[in-house]
Design an enzyme around this catalytic site. Structure first.
Site, PDB file in Angstrom:
ATOM      1  N   HIS A  40      -9.590   1.465   1.856  1.00  0.00           N
ATOM      2  CA  HIS A  40      -9.347   1.958   3.208  1.00  0.00           C
ATOM      3  C   HIS A  40     -10.569   1.620   4.061  1.00  0.00           C
ATOM      4  O   HIS A  40     -11.695   1.661   3.573  1.00  0.00           O
ATOM      5  CB  HIS A  40      -9.153   3.474   3.220  1.00  0.00           C
ATOM      6  CG  HIS A  40      -7.999   3.960   2.400  1.00  0.00           C
ATOM      7  ND1 HIS A  40      -8.098   4.256   1.061  1.00  0.00           N
ATOM      8  CD2 HIS A  40      -6.709   4.217   2.754  1.00  0.00           C
ATOM      9  CE1 HIS A  40      -6.926   4.668   0.606  1.00  0.00           C
ATOM     10  NE2 HIS A  40      -6.055   4.656   1.613  1.00  0.00           N
ATOM     11  N   HIS A  85     -12.084   3.880  -2.254  1.00  0.00           N
ATOM     12  CA  HIS A  85     -11.392   4.719  -1.287  1.00  0.00           C
ATOM     13  C   HIS A  85     -11.751   4.383   0.148  1.00  0.00           C
ATOM     14  O   HIS A  85     -10.890   4.012   0.948  1.00  0.00           O
ATOM     15  CB  HIS A  85     -11.643   6.206  -1.558  1.00  0.00           C
ATOM     16  CG  HIS A  85     -10.925   7.096  -0.594  1.00  0.00           C
ATOM     17  ND1 HIS A  85     -11.519   7.568   0.555  1.00  0.00           N
ATOM     18  CD2 HIS A  85      -9.651   7.575  -0.587  1.00  0.00           C
ATOM     19  CE1 HIS A  85     -10.644   8.309   1.229  1.00  0.00           C
ATOM     20  NE2 HIS A  85      -9.506   8.319   0.550  1.00  0.00           N
ATOM     21  N   HIS A 119       0.842  -1.206   0.000  1.00  0.00           N
ATOM     22  CA  HIS A 119       0.000   0.000   0.000  1.00  0.00           C
ATOM     23  C   HIS A 119       0.870   1.246   0.000  1.00  0.00           C
ATOM     24  O   HIS A 119       1.520   1.569   0.998  1.00  0.00           O
ATOM     25  CB  HIS A 119      -0.909   0.006   1.240  1.00  0.00           C
ATOM     26  CG  HIS A 119      -1.884   1.149   1.258  1.00  0.00           C
ATOM     27  ND1 HIS A 119      -3.109   1.081   0.624  1.00  0.00           N
ATOM     28  CD2 HIS A 119      -1.823   2.372   1.825  1.00  0.00           C
ATOM     29  CE1 HIS A 119      -3.765   2.220   0.813  1.00  0.00           C
ATOM     30  NE2 HIS A 119      -2.994   3.020   1.528  1.00  0.00           N
ATOM     31  N   ASP A 124       2.152   3.168   3.323  1.00  0.00           N
ATOM     32  CA  ASP A 124       1.322   4.282   2.889  1.00  0.00           C
ATOM     33  C   ASP A 124       2.193   5.209   2.041  1.00  0.00           C
ATOM     34  O   ASP A 124       3.261   4.814   1.586  1.00  0.00           O
ATOM     35  CB  ASP A 124       0.687   5.008   4.081  1.00  0.00           C
ATOM     36  CG  ASP A 124      -0.745   5.442   3.793  1.00  0.00           C
ATOM     37  OD1 ASP A 124      -1.025   5.838   2.641  1.00  0.00           O
ATOM     38  OD2 ASP A 124      -1.592   5.389   4.689  1.00  0.00           O
ATOM     39  N   HIS A 154       0.795   5.421  -1.814  1.00  0.00           N
ATOM     40  CA  HIS A 154       0.261   6.467  -2.688  1.00  0.00           C
ATOM     41  C   HIS A 154       1.457   7.245  -3.230  1.00  0.00           C
ATOM     42  O   HIS A 154       2.200   7.864  -2.466  1.00  0.00           O
ATOM     43  CB  HIS A 154      -0.649   7.423  -1.912  1.00  0.00           C
ATOM     44  CG  HIS A 154      -1.859   6.782  -1.308  1.00  0.00           C
ATOM     45  ND1 HIS A 154      -3.079   6.757  -1.938  1.00  0.00           N
ATOM     46  CD2 HIS A 154      -2.023   6.134  -0.129  1.00  0.00           C
ATOM     47  CE1 HIS A 154      -3.959   6.140  -1.167  1.00  0.00           C
ATOM     48  NE2 HIS A 154      -3.344   5.734  -0.063  1.00  0.00           N
ATOM     49  N   GLU A 172      -8.143   4.116  -8.049  1.00  0.00           N
ATOM     50  CA  GLU A 172      -9.009   4.410  -6.910  1.00  0.00           C
ATOM     51  C   GLU A 172     -10.300   5.103  -7.335  1.00  0.00           C
ATOM     52  O   GLU A 172     -10.283   6.086  -8.078  1.00  0.00           O
ATOM     53  CB  GLU A 172      -8.274   5.281  -5.889  1.00  0.00           C
ATOM     54  CG  GLU A 172      -9.039   5.456  -4.592  1.00  0.00           C
ATOM     55  CD  GLU A 172      -8.180   6.070  -3.505  1.00  0.00           C
ATOM     56  OE1 GLU A 172      -7.996   5.398  -2.472  1.00  0.00           O
ATOM     57  OE2 GLU A 172      -7.695   7.206  -3.685  1.00  0.00           O
ATOM     58  N   SER A 221     -18.885  10.505  -3.150  1.00  0.00           N
ATOM     59  CA  SER A 221     -20.093  10.120  -2.415  1.00  0.00           C
ATOM     60  C   SER A 221     -21.323  10.910  -2.836  1.00  0.00           C
ATOM     61  O   SER A 221     -22.411  10.674  -2.326  1.00  0.00           O
ATOM     62  CB  SER A 221     -19.868  10.299  -0.906  1.00  0.00           C
ATOM     63  OG  SER A 221     -19.504  11.649  -0.604  1.00  0.00           O
ATOM     64  N   GLU A 243     -10.041   4.054   9.441  1.00  0.00           N
ATOM     65  CA  GLU A 243      -8.696   4.559   9.726  1.00  0.00           C
ATOM     66  C   GLU A 243      -8.656   5.433  10.970  1.00  0.00           C
ATOM     67  O   GLU A 243      -7.688   5.379  11.731  1.00  0.00           O
ATOM     68  CB  GLU A 243      -8.187   5.352   8.515  1.00  0.00           C
ATOM     69  CG  GLU A 243      -6.801   5.927   8.701  1.00  0.00           C
ATOM     70  CD  GLU A 243      -6.286   6.635   7.466  1.00  0.00           C
ATOM     71  OE1 GLU A 243      -5.132   7.078   7.488  1.00  0.00           O
ATOM     72  OE2 GLU A 243      -7.051   6.744   6.480  1.00  0.00           O
TER      73      GLU A 243
END
Length: 404
Positions: free
Chosen positions: A206, A179, A61, A308, A63, A141, A145, A209
């Site tokens: 994810h 995401h 993982h 990350d 980014h 990704e 929403s 978190e």
């Protein structure tokens, strides 16, 4: 064919003293040095005193699109960090062109990472990931929403996914990332996962978190509330945790973080045979808490270790990540945790990504490291490799020397 003879080989939690490896594209044999000298004679390469062969590390993982970050973002809490990401996003993305991403993949290679899972939000890192020497699982990704924007958001996701699929090759695997439960509309989640399942694509997401995520998903309240009301004009979470996890039934998924997941959610993750990615440095810098590794193991959940990205880490280095975990989990037996972290950063991570590497074993890809140490080789070697990291002299991927 390569025949490397070392003081030790460490793989799959086992230390083999005075052993060597025979390999071409894949590992052909792991044997005592005396047998290899007898069988191959002068064709053997003697690596000498202090040499240790290790499987290449696997970072599940990362980014890469925010790799320009040095000290632009605010650490100490998730919401201050998120707000700083939003405020600096254009500068960070604009400041990370192809050379920046190339340097990030090169940094991972220098640190012994021979395979990684790149979570890409925009697709700006595609070309760099395609030409990276490592194996790459490229997670496109999906985020969004707002139901009014659903069609446009999904079209953008498809465009990026199709672009990565056009680059598919051995060692580069287009994949899907959702995401998080708070940031993706359920209709979009189902469409993306239906596509992933139909095309047998790898999936990551994810999950739980931060405390802010926990409060928002459970009660539509907390630190996330003003963020969603002010930025997205939403007053309710896009998903419940249970409904989100249900979407992944029958799709083995790599869930990242899960620091705030409750027992019911962890039990569902266990029942689905999913994997959890532990990112200890990111969790500490963003103030999200500590993952309960003992609880995961009691439930039979496989956990792996990831860095990350540089937006929530100061380096892309699994040696550093594993060492941080040693001190973040002080209740654990030190040596046992070191062994588990090595498995979490090699074979278990490779298996979770669907890759044929992460171990020095017959038939697996010859992704391995030639390391050098200046201290005794004993049963505590896995611990000391983290406390006193070795010099990585050479890196092989599928039998080809790509460093050293």
């Amino acid at each position: 064919m390569h025949i490397l003879l070392a003081d030790a080989v460490f793989t799959d939690g086992t230390l083999y003293r005075d052993h060597g490896v025979v390999f071409e594209r894949t590992v052909l044999a792991l044997k005592p040095n005396s047998e290899l000298r007898s069988e191959y004679g002068p064709a053997c390469t003697e690596l000498g005193e202090g040499s240790v062969l290790l499987p290449g590390l696997v970072n599940p993982h990362v980014h890469l699109e925010f790799s320009a970050n040095r000290a632009s973002l605010t650490y100490g809490g998730f919401m201050p960090w998120l707000q700083s990401v939003i405020a600096n996003r254009d500068d960070l993305i604009g400041g990370c062109g192809e050379e920046c991403v190339d340097e990030a993949t090169a940094l991972m290679l220098r640190n012994g990472i021979t395979a990684f899972g790149a979570v890409s939000s925009y697709g700006f890192d595609l070309d760099a990931c395609v030409r990276a020497p490592q194996k790459v699982v490229y997670f496109n990704e999906l985020i969004g929403s707002d139901p009014a924007m659903a069609d446009a958001l999904y079209a953008n996701f498809q465009e990026r996914l199709f672009a990565s699929q056009s680059e598919a090759r051995e060692g580069f695997f287009p994949s899907v990332a959702i995401h998080s439960p708070y940031s993706v509309h359920p209709v979009l989640i189902r469409k993306a996962l239906d596509y992933a399942k139909a095309h047998r694509l790898r999936v990551t997401a994810h999950f739980m978190e931060s405390p802010a995520e926990r409060e928002w998903l459970d009660h539509n309240d907390g630190d996330f509330k003003p963020f969603f009301e002010n930025f997205l004009r939403q007053n309710r979470a896009a998903n419940t945790p249970d409904a989100f996890l249900e979407c992944f039934d029958g799709i083995p998924t790599l869930f990242t973080h899960a620091v705030q997941a409750n027992d019911d959610e962890l039990a569902r993750i266990a029942a689905g045979k999913h994997t959890l990615i532990h990112c200890p440095v990111s969790n500490r810098l963003l103030g999200n808490g500590v993952l309960d590794l003992e609880r995961l193991e009691q439930l039979g959940i496989r956990w792996v270790c990831g860095t990350d990205g540089l937006s929530s880490n100061y380096t892309l280095d699994l040696f550093e990540e594993m060492k941080t975990a040693l001190f973040m989990h002080p209740q654990r037996d030190l040596l046992d945790l070191a062994y588990r972290l090595w498995n979490a950063s090699t074979r278990h991570a490779a298996d979770a990504l669907g890759l044929n590497c992460g171990t020095i074993s017959d038939g697996y890809d010859a992704d391995l490291l030639v390391a050098r140490i200046d201290y005794p080789i004993n049963d505590q070697l896995p611990l000391h490799l983290l406390l006193r990291r070795p010099t990585i002299e050479s890196v092989y991927i599928e039998g080809n020397k790509v460093k050293g």
